[in-house]
Design an enzyme around this catalytic site. Structure first.
Site, PDB file in Angstrom:
ATOM      1  N   ASP A  94      40.154  38.844  33.477  1.00 41.37           N
ATOM      2  CA  ASP A  94      40.381  38.840  32.107  1.00 41.37           C
ATOM      3  C   ASP A  94      40.638  40.257  31.605  1.00 41.37           C
ATOM      4  O   ASP A  94      39.796  40.951  31.731  1.00 41.37           O
ATOM      5  CB  ASP A  94      39.312  37.903  31.383  1.00 41.37           C
ATOM      6  CG  ASP A  94      39.126  36.616  31.874  1.00 41.37           C
ATOM      7  OD1 ASP A  94      40.214  36.264  32.480  1.00 41.37           O
ATOM      8  OD2 ASP A  94      38.309  35.844  31.357  1.00 41.37           O
ATOM      9  N   ARG A 153      46.288  29.889  33.736  1.00 39.59           N
ATOM     10  CA  ARG A 153      46.070  31.064  33.321  1.00 39.59           C
ATOM     11  C   ARG A 153      46.645  31.904  34.284  1.00 39.59           C
ATOM     12  O   ARG A 153      45.910  32.942  34.960  1.00 39.59           O
ATOM     13  CB  ARG A 153      44.598  31.601  32.678  1.00 39.59           C
ATOM     14  CG  ARG A 153      44.396  30.636  31.707  1.00 39.59           C
ATOM     15  CD  ARG A 153      43.032  30.901  31.512  1.00 39.59           C
ATOM     16  NE  ARG A 153      42.262  30.298  30.248  1.00 39.59           N
ATOM     17  CZ  ARG A 153      41.346  30.149  29.622  1.00 39.59           C
ATOM     18  NH1 ARG A 153      40.412  31.129  29.744  1.00 39.59           N
ATOM     19  NH2 ARG A 153      40.681  29.633  28.706  1.00 39.59           N
ATOM     20  N   ASP A 167      33.073  36.624  35.039  1.00 37.18           N
ATOM     21  CA  ASP A 167      34.338  36.955  35.399  1.00 37.18           C
ATOM     22  C   ASP A 167      34.227  37.679  36.791  1.00 37.18           C
ATOM     23  O   ASP A 167      33.035  38.467  36.955  1.00 37.18           O
ATOM     24  CB  ASP A 167      35.092  37.922  34.476  1.00 37.18           C
ATOM     25  CG  ASP A 167      35.347  37.265  33.123  1.00 37.18           C
ATOM     26  OD1 ASP A 167      35.473  35.948  33.030  1.00 37.18           O
ATOM     27  OD2 ASP A 167      35.491  38.094  31.911  1.00 37.18           O
ATOM     28  N   ASP A 182      33.803  32.278  35.140  1.00 34.57           N
ATOM     29  CA  ASP A 182      34.747  32.211  34.048  1.00 34.57           C
ATOM     30  C   ASP A 182      36.183  32.511  34.523  1.00 34.57           C
ATOM     31  O   ASP A 182      36.913  31.663  35.344  1.00 34.57           O
ATOM     32  CB  ASP A 182      34.242  33.007  33.053  1.00 34.57           C
ATOM     33  CG  ASP A 182      34.771  33.033  31.866  1.00 34.57           C
ATOM     34  OD1 ASP A 182      35.978  31.932  31.549  1.00 34.57           O
ATOM     35  OD2 ASP A 182      34.550  33.531  30.767  1.00 34.57           O
TER      36      ASP A 182
END
Length: 321
Positions: free
Chosen positions: A162, A215, A136, A158
């Site tokens: 997050d 997302r 991330d 990724d």
């Protein structure tokens, strides 16, 4: 349930003006005490992350390489860490509590890997360019009082940002995200309700989702989550997804060239709740709403949605503080 499309649209656009929250001028040597002329206090985040102060009141350290950076962000005291140059990380690097990590001008860059905000509180990540992480760009877990602001985020293997595992009271604001597939995940697993219920309260405001694929954010369990005054431009698969008992208010956003603006459920995750209010649509449809979203518990003033594109493209990203 709806399955994520494989489409991925990337756009490149330049932001051009100023949105002031923090001003940093001059230079402070490593280990030096803060100078009032060098560090000007931020106005602070709105929403759930309000009250986050980071390293305010502590020492100010300027770092130019990875070893200096790691030592500074892992100190146990309050520190303002000024990043002047490219920091090349080989693995996710933990940031300790009571830290402000801020880029100097447009020079601060994190590459190779990302930052892990884990089991800490009171952290600000600001004015940094994140690119090419092997994981991330920013991971937040078991943490509270976090402000992620005015960064440029792209190319993470990724996720871009997050947030998971009982983290809460967080604001993600004025970031430009581009060249990124999985952008912002909130809640990592359908089976984590025991930890996440009552947590994952996040405000996403004035971010520029610039061709990010999916997302933006994808939400589990958090209720309410506030998606306020963001610009969604040329988003690929979908904008916002509410799943697994989440409650999301999508308010005052500008959606342009986004076929799927917001919906309930995603992949194998069950539908959550989503309410939409005062959004603006250009070549984009209104999305799917339903269920019950808890009231937003803080005061705020929303920008008029039709003006959000110009406000956000002028002010989001690095060098705009």
């Amino acid at each position: 349930m709806r399955r994520t499309s494989a489409r991925f649209t990337i756009t490149a656009a330049a932001a051009t003006a100023l949105a002031a929250t923090l001003a940093l001028t001059g230079a402070t040597g490593a280990g030096a005490a803060p100078d009032q002329q060098d560090v000007v206090a931020a106005a602070g985040p709105i929403g759930f992350g309000a009250g986050t102060t980071g390293g305010a009141g502590g020492a100010t350290v300027t770092v130019t390489n990875a070893s200096q950076f790691i030592a500074a962000v892992q100190r146990t005291d309050a520190v303002i860490v000024r990043v002047n140059g490219t920091i090349s990380l080989s693995s996710m690097t933990k940031v300790a509590s009571n830290k402000t990590v801020v880029g100097v001008g447009t020079a601060g860059r994190i590459t190779g890997s990302g930052l892990n905000i884990s089991e800490v509180s009171n952290v600000i990540i600001q004015n940094l360019t994140f690119t090419g992480s092997n994981d991330d760009a920013i991971n937040v877990q078991y943490s509270s009082k976090v402000w992620i602001d005015h960064n440029d985020i792209s190319g993470a293997y990724d996720g871009g940002v997050d947030i998971k595992r009982a983290s809460t009271n967080i604001t993600v604001s004025w970031n430009r995200c581009h060249d990124q597939d999985k952008n912002m995940l909130l809640g990592h697993s359908d089976s984590n309700s025991s930890e996440d219920t009552g947590k994952l309260k996040v405000t996403y405001d004035h971010n520029w989702f610039d061709g990010t694929n999916q997302r933006n954010p994808r939400v589990r369990f958090g209720n309410p989550v506030h998606v306020l005054n963001n610009y969604f431009g040329n988003v690929g698969s979908y904008g916002v997804a509410a799943t697994e008992n989440a409650g999301v208010l999508v308010e005052g956003n500008y959606f342009e060239n986004t076929d799927d603006t917001y919906h309930l459920g995603e992949g194998s995750s069950d539908p959550g709740s989503l309410a939409a209010k005062n959004n603006h649509f250009v070549n984009s449809p209104a999305g799917q709403t339903g269920g019950s979203v808890a009231a937003i518990p803080y005061s705020y003033t929303a920008d008029t949605a039709s003006g959000v594109k110009s406000i956000v493209t002028a002010g989001a990203g690095v060098g705009k503080i």
